[in-house]
Design a protein around this motif. Structure first.
Motif, PDB file in Angstrom:
ATOM      1  N   ARG A  18       0.806  -1.226   0.000  1.00  0.00           N
ATOM      2  CA  ARG A  18       0.000   0.000   0.000  1.00  0.00           C
ATOM      3  C   ARG A  18       0.840   1.278   0.000  1.00  0.00           C
ATOM      4  O   ARG A  18       0.302   2.358   0.170  1.00  0.00           O
ATOM      5  N   HIS A  30       3.596   4.183  -1.678  1.00  0.00           N
ATOM      6  CA  HIS A  30       3.745   4.847  -2.972  1.00  0.00           C
ATOM      7  C   HIS A  30       4.625   4.012  -3.900  1.00  0.00           C
ATOM      8  O   HIS A  30       4.314   3.853  -5.084  1.00  0.00           O
ATOM      9  N   SER A  71       2.744   1.252  -5.397  1.00  0.00           N
ATOM     10  CA  SER A  71       1.910   1.674  -6.527  1.00  0.00           C
ATOM     11  C   SER A  71       2.716   1.720  -7.815  1.00  0.00           C
ATOM     12  O   SER A  71       2.223   1.330  -8.880  1.00  0.00           O
TER      13      SER A  71
END
Length: 126
Positions: free
Chosen positions: A56, A58, A61
């Motif tokens: 979860r 950055h 991502s």
């Protein structure tokens, strides 16, 4: 040593190496690009993508984004191969060049993913 990190890194690096193995070779020579290696690259890339869903952060991502790019390009390459392959006939040079070029884009996404993995590992503090 954390087993989940080993498995995560294993599949990221395996996706890169399988993709590189398919990409390497003469652009228009079908003997240099095996359909089973493309299939293996897709399967391992999809496994790597699933493993990236849990992060979860950055950076997680960005990991997921690079993996999705690689997946899409490899899947499109396989679709083009499937549409343009005819039993008993070799692929045309321009079609194979498109397939290998898509694989090259996926290779670049996998390289970025491995660079991120290495940079994350180097930045870890005990």
């Amino acid at each position: 040593m954390r087993t989940e990190k080993v498995v995560f890194a294993f599949f990221i690096v395996l996706a890169l190496t399988l993709n590189f193995g398919f990409f390497l070779g003469d652009l228009s020579n079908p003997l240099h690009h095996d359909v089973y290696e493309l299939f293996a690259a897709i399967v391992v890339s999809l496994i790597a993508t699933v493993l990236k869903f849990g992060d979860r952060t950055h950076l997680g991502s960005v990991f997921l984004a690079t993996s999705l790019v690689a997946d899409l390009q490899l899947i499109f390459a396989a679709i083009i191969w499937g549409i343009n392959s005819q039993p008993g006939l070799p692929l045309e040079a321009d079609t194979l060049a498109t397939i290998v070029s898509l694989s090259g884009g996926a290779l670049l996404a996998n390289i970025i993913s491995v660079i991120l993995l290495v940079s994350e590992t180097v930045n870890l503090r005990r």
